[in-house]
Design a protein around this motif. Structure first.
Motif, PDB file in Angstrom:
ATOM      1  N   GLN A  49       0.829  -1.196   0.000  1.00  0.00           N
ATOM      2  CA  GLN A  49       0.000   0.000   0.000  1.00  0.00           C
ATOM      3  C   GLN A  49       0.871   1.255   0.000  1.00  0.00           C
ATOM      4  OE1 GLN A  49      -3.595   0.239   0.015  1.00  0.00           O
ATOM      5  NE2 GLN A  49      -3.185  -1.800  -0.778  1.00  0.00           N
ATOM      6  N   ILE A 105      -4.445   7.165   2.034  1.00  0.00           N
ATOM      7  CA  ILE A 105      -4.316   5.721   1.836  1.00  0.00           C
ATOM      8  C   ILE A 105      -4.119   4.984   3.161  1.00  0.00           C
ATOM      9  CG2 ILE A 105      -3.045   3.910   0.628  1.00  0.00           C
ATOM     10  CD1 ILE A 105      -4.283   5.981  -1.236  1.00  0.00           C
ATOM     11  N   PHE A 163      -6.030   0.156  -3.678  1.00  0.00           N
ATOM     12  CA  PHE A 163      -6.390   0.623  -2.344  1.00  0.00           C
ATOM     13  C   PHE A 163      -7.759   0.063  -1.978  1.00  0.00           C
ATOM     14  CE2 PHE A 163      -3.849   4.256  -4.194  1.00  0.00           C
ATOM     15  CZ  PHE A 163      -2.650   3.753  -3.706  1.00  0.00           C
ATOM     16  N   ASN A 206      -9.942   4.790  -6.898  1.00  0.00           N
ATOM     17  CA  ASN A 206      -8.567   4.359  -7.076  1.00  0.00           C
ATOM     18  C   ASN A 206      -7.937   5.065  -8.273  1.00  0.00           C
ATOM     19  OD1 ASN A 206      -7.037   1.980  -5.665  1.00  0.00           O
ATOM     20  ND2 ASN A 206      -9.213   1.525  -5.419  1.00  0.00           N
TER      21      ASN A 206
END
Ligand SMILES: Nc1ncnc2c1ncn2[C@@H]1O[C@H](COP(=O)(O)OP(=O)(O)OP(=O)(O)O)[C@@H](O)[C@H]1O
Ligand SMILES: [Mg+2]
Lengths: 369, 257
Positions: A264, A282, B104, B112
């Protein structure tokens, strides 16, 4: 149980509805409660105890309790004597806040609800505007409660009861989350100075009891401050509570950060997001989501820990309760007083717990496999 | 180095990526040894080699997911140094697809795709969404835009990842074994997407063991072993007439299956 399976040609099998569960209340009881001799005995014993406990509780709190009257002598039914709560209800709510100014805490409470709802629920219309109000609410609340500029000034010594508990709890909660996030990120930082500072802070705060911090804040802090600088006792308690819970919060959040896969971070980096952007967009949304139970756990713990301020001379719910219990007029009514305080705490804490469950379900986007 | 190009090649004389004497260590472990590589704009390069040979490390150095310790890497005329500005500038021009997609999971497919254009390129949301839908159509999954990555198959996820990179309008695309986590039928759909992308003239560096793909689109195949580039050649020559013994052995192993 043999149901003859209907035959279909290969590839022709239609979609069938799932089999019905064993229907009926009686079947349910039979299966869950009376499936064997041992189970039946356990069920009966449990029912027996439940009956006794519940009936005693109901008698004490409701059927045998006294709700109307003037003095303790009116309480002759054998159950609780709720008159003490009625008599001191205003103190339980507002402490020693001036009686003719009660509208100010009341208004603040209503505004607080208006400010909190858009933070908790994201599907209300015009959320952006309401959030703006949420952001300025702390200042409005401070002005309303402490006064000045046209309002009669009310010293924080006079704040008390549920009002004080809410001020401490809400401020602690609101402050500990962002401070906790910053501390958690700092502890994982590549910059050695930032990391060391955060580690020292977290470990120090977690290493001492809250009551020590409160004592230090109320007694020792003035010794270190320059002469003449003296700030409010409540403010000092607030800072102590907020710092204490943010250290715990930091560790909870760090647990969430740890659980985010390296991919990620790399995905975010490869797309050119800056450090703060990738954290905000995120990493943190995912990390916080994982640790919602831990965060709410810390909130609940913090909310209940605010009762410790009664020891440094602030009259929160427990502080008022102690005064009520000591009153000769209501001698011996400690159970009623503490039961009432417990109920107030239970309502808030249970609400937080339910909200966290609801939020977890809502944020579940099918990525848990 | 062979300069012969195939008929479909979109390769130009402009240099897109330049690696001069690049070395990298993980602690004591010398993982990249004196890598020299020039990639022309529009060139499609396939990198292969045994596991642990440093293929991932090499392409991850190009967008600074890994730091090299010696030598120069110049991408799009920007030199890759510790300078954060340069790193950001390069990452904006270089898209990357990973073996495990790295989508994600808390954002929808559309989000995304629009995230980086909105936050990095400062594009208005509406425009970003239009562009995202355009690329989702190109990878043939516009109907999945509202879903979350966890609700898609592996092949669909990888195509979303490709679309997500393309939304930044990159000049160079890096792929690190994009199909090796996928089932055979999904491999085909991802490779088709990559072939279409190659036909648009995108500069591509692709770590893969899909030799059919290499034959079809690569301008050059690079073989790595032990942190070094052992051999590089145009695909026909590379597969039919491998020069070094190690390449021959590697090819005989992967083509045996
Ligand atoms: N973060 C790291 N720290 C230490 N060693 C590493 C690290 N990452 C990779 N390595 C080592 O570097 C070598 C090259 O790794 P790399 O991932 O580049 O190989 P690869 O060619 O991509 O292999 P594969 O085909 O298995 O993906 C391997 O021996 C690996 O063990
Ligand atoms: Mg690899």
């Amino acid at each position: 149980m043999s149901v003859t399976e209907q035959q279909y040609a290969p590839g022709e099998h239609p979609d069938l509805p799932p089999p019905l569960g064993e229907a009926g209340l009686i079947a349910w009881f039979k299966k869950r409660l009376f499936s064997s001799v041992g189970n039946t005995i356990l069920t009966l014993v449990a029912v027996f105890f439940l009956y006794h406990v519940l009936s005693a509780i109901i008698f004490w709190t409701l059927t045998g309790a006294t709700f109307t009257g003037e003095t303790k002598a009116d309480c002759d039914l054998g159950g609780a004597c709720w008159l003490v709560i009625g008599d001191r209800f205003h103190q339980f709510m507002y402490g020693l806040y001036p009686t003719d100014q009660y509208w100010r805490p009341n208004l603040t409470f209503i505004l607080m609800v208006v400010a909190i709802v858009p933070v908790l629920f994201d599907n209300i219309p015009h959320r952006g505007k309401f959030l703006l109000f949420s952001a300025i609410f702390p200042f409005i609340a401070f002005y309303l409660l402490s006064g000045g500029w046209g309002l009669e000034t009310v010293d924080t010594d006079e704040w008390g009861g549920l009002l004080l508990t809410l001020v401490l709890g809400v401020t602690g909660i609101v402050a500990s989350l962002p401070i906790g996030i910053v501390l958690a990120l700092g502890r994982r930082s590549n910059m050695p100075i930032v990391r060391t500072l955060c580690v020292c802070f977290i470990e120090f705060i977690r290493g001492v009891p809250l009551i020590t911090i409160l004592f230090m804040a109320s007694n020792m802090l003035p010794l270190f401050l320059p002469e003449g600088v003296n700030f409010d006792k409540l403010l000092r308690a607030l800072i102590g509570v907020a710092l204490f819970s943010s250290a715990y919060m930091a560790e909870v959040i760090r647990g969430g950060l740890q659980a985010i896969p390296k991919g990620q971070y790399e995905g975010a980096d490869a797309m050119g997001l800056s450090y703060w952007q990738s954290m905000r967009l995120i990493i943190l949304p995912q990390a916080l989501r994982i640790v919602i139970p831990g965060i709410v756990n810390t909130f609940i713990g913090l909310y209940k820990d605010t009762t410790l301020v009664s020891i440094i001379g602030l009259f929160d719910l427990i502080g008022i309760g102690l005064v009520a219990v000591a009153d000769v007029k209501w001698r011996g009514l400690a159970p009623e007083t503490y039961a009432f305080i417990a109920l107030l705490f239970f309502i808030s804490c249970f609400a937080m717990s339910r909200y966290s469950l609801w939020l977890e379900n809502k944020l579940h986007t099918g990525h848990k496999r | 180095m062979s300069n012969a190009s195939t008929n479909t090649s979109k390769k130009t004389d402009e240099v897109a990526i330049q690696l001069n004497g690049v070395h990298k260590w993980y602690g004591q472990f010398h993982v990249l040894k004196n890598i020299n590589l020039n990639v022309q704009r529009g060139e499609r390069i396939v990198i292969c080699g045994p596991s642990g040979s440093g293929k991932s490390t090499l392409i991850r150095c190009i967008n600074r997911l890994e730091e090299h310790q010696q030598g120069d890497i110049i991408v799009d005329n920007i030199e890759l140094t510790g300078n954060l500005k340069n790193i950001d500038a390069i990452r904006r021009e270089v898209g990357m697809c990973f073996q495990h997609f790295n989508l994600f999971p808390h954002l929808s497919v559309l989000e995304n795709c629009t995230l980086a254009p909105i936050w990095v390129r400062k594009m208005p949301k509406k425009e970003a969404e239009e562009i995202a839908m355009h690329y989702l159509e190109r990878v043939k999954i516009p109907d999945q835009a509202a879903k979350f990555p966890g609700q898609l198959s592996g092949g669909q996820q990888q195509r979303v990842a490709i679309a997500r990179s393309l939304c930044m309008n990159p000049r160079i695309m890096l792929f690190d074994e994009p199909t090796s986590a996928l089932d055979p039928e999904m491999i085909a759909e991802v490779l088709d997407t990559m072939i279409e992308l190659a036909e648009t003239g995108m500069t591509m560096l692709c770590v893969t063991h899909e030799m059919g793909f290499a034959r079809k689109v690569a301008d050059r195949v690079i073989f790595m072993d032990g942190g070094e580039i052992i051999e590089q050649n145009e695909p026909e020559e590379f597969f039919n007439n491998p020069q070094s013994e190690r390449t021959q052995k590697f090819l005989s192993q992967i083509l045996a299956h």
